[in-house]
Design a protein around this motif. Structure first.
Motif, mmCIF file in Angstrom:
data_model
loop_
_atom_site.group_PDB
_atom_site.id
_atom_site.type_symbol
_atom_site.label_atom_id
_atom_site.label_comp_id
_atom_site.label_asym_id
_atom_site.label_seq_id
_atom_site.Cartn_x
_atom_site.Cartn_y
_atom_site.Cartn_z
ATOM 1 N N GLU A 6 -60.061 13.086 -34.967
ATOM 2 C CA GLU A 6 -59.335 12.570 -33.808
ATOM 3 C C GLU A 6 -58.633 13.703 -33.085
ATOM 4 O O GLU A 6 -58.257 14.701 -33.691
ATOM 5 N N CYS A 22 -62.327 10.517 -30.638
ATOM 6 C CA CYS A 22 -62.790 10.572 -32.024
ATOM 7 C C CYS A 22 -64.264 10.954 -32.003
ATOM 8 O O CYS A 22 -65.067 10.302 -31.338
ATOM 9 N N TRP A 36 -60.052 1.796 -33.628
ATOM 10 C CA TRP A 36 -58.806 2.532 -33.744
ATOM 11 C C TRP A 36 -57.781 1.663 -34.471
ATOM 12 O O TRP A 36 -57.618 0.486 -34.131
ATOM 13 N N ARG A 38 -53.644 1.949 -36.259
ATOM 14 C CA ARG A 38 -52.419 2.735 -36.215
ATOM 15 C C ARG A 38 -51.483 2.310 -37.332
ATOM 16 O O ARG A 38 -51.548 1.171 -37.816
ATOM 17 N N ILE A 69 -60.684 0.660 -25.163
ATOM 18 C CA ILE A 69 -61.567 1.403 -26.067
ATOM 19 C C ILE A 69 -62.918 1.575 -25.381
ATOM 20 O O ILE A 69 -63.400 0.668 -24.693
ATOM 21 N N LEU A 80 -59.860 6.072 -26.856
ATOM 22 C CA LEU A 80 -58.850 5.050 -26.656
ATOM 23 C C LEU A 80 -57.945 5.514 -25.522
ATOM 24 O O LEU A 80 -57.185 6.468 -25.675
ATOM 25 N N TYR A 93 -52.361 7.342 -35.280
ATOM 26 C CA TYR A 93 -53.548 6.588 -34.881
ATOM 27 C C TYR A 93 -54.767 7.141 -35.620
ATOM 28 O O TYR A 93 -54.992 8.358 -35.647
ATOM 29 N N TYR A 94 -55.541 6.219 -36.200
ATOM 30 C CA TYR A 94 -56.689 6.592 -37.010
ATOM 31 C C TYR A 94 -57.979 6.039 -36.410
ATOM 32 O O TYR A 94 -58.036 4.875 -36.006
ATOM 33 N N CYS A 95 -58.984 6.874 -36.415
ATOM 34 C CA CYS A 95 -60.321 6.443 -36.048
ATOM 35 C C CYS A 95 -60.998 5.876 -37.287
ATOM 36 O O CYS A 95 -60.820 6.396 -38.406
#
Length: 115
Positions: A6, A22, A36, A38, A69, A80, A93-95
């Motif tokens: 990311e 990402c 995504w 979080r 998105i 995002l 924030y995570y992919c």
């Protein structure tokens, strides 16, 4: 080895915008779904936005109308776009990507929204 990376996080004032990216490496297949998530301090990880396996999109109620998105032209990239950011959007924030029964996560990118 599949890796999700990311980028695009940072510090922004309330009302501002950020765009997270990402990109995946180490794979030749196309993910069935990408999303995504979080996680704010002291809270559980939550879904923010997702492309499902049938190509539709889902959004958390808290971000509908503000976040978008999208998938990139390159295989296995997802973005995002976050507009009208609020302090409560502050989180890592995570992919996330899904292929078959295998789920992959990025390392996360910090988004901080100041009031």
């Amino acid at each position: 080895q599949v890796q999700l990376v990311e980028s695009g996080g940072g510090l922004v004032q309330a009302g501002g915008s950020l765009r997270l990216s990402c990109a995946a490496s180490g794979t030749i297949f196309r993910f069935n779904a990408m999303a995504w998530y979080r996680q704010a301090p002291g809270k559980q990880r939550e879904l923010v936005a997702a492309f499902t396996s049938d190509g539709s999109t889902n959004y958390a109620d808290s971000v509908k109308g503000r976040f978008t998105i999208s998938r990139g032209n390159a295989k296995n990239t997802v973005y995002l776009q976050m507009n009208r950011l609020k302090p409560e959007d502050t989180a890592v924030y995570y992919c996330n990507a899904l292929y078959g029964i295998s789920r992959y996560w990025g390392q996360g990118t910090q988004v901080t929204v100041s009031s």
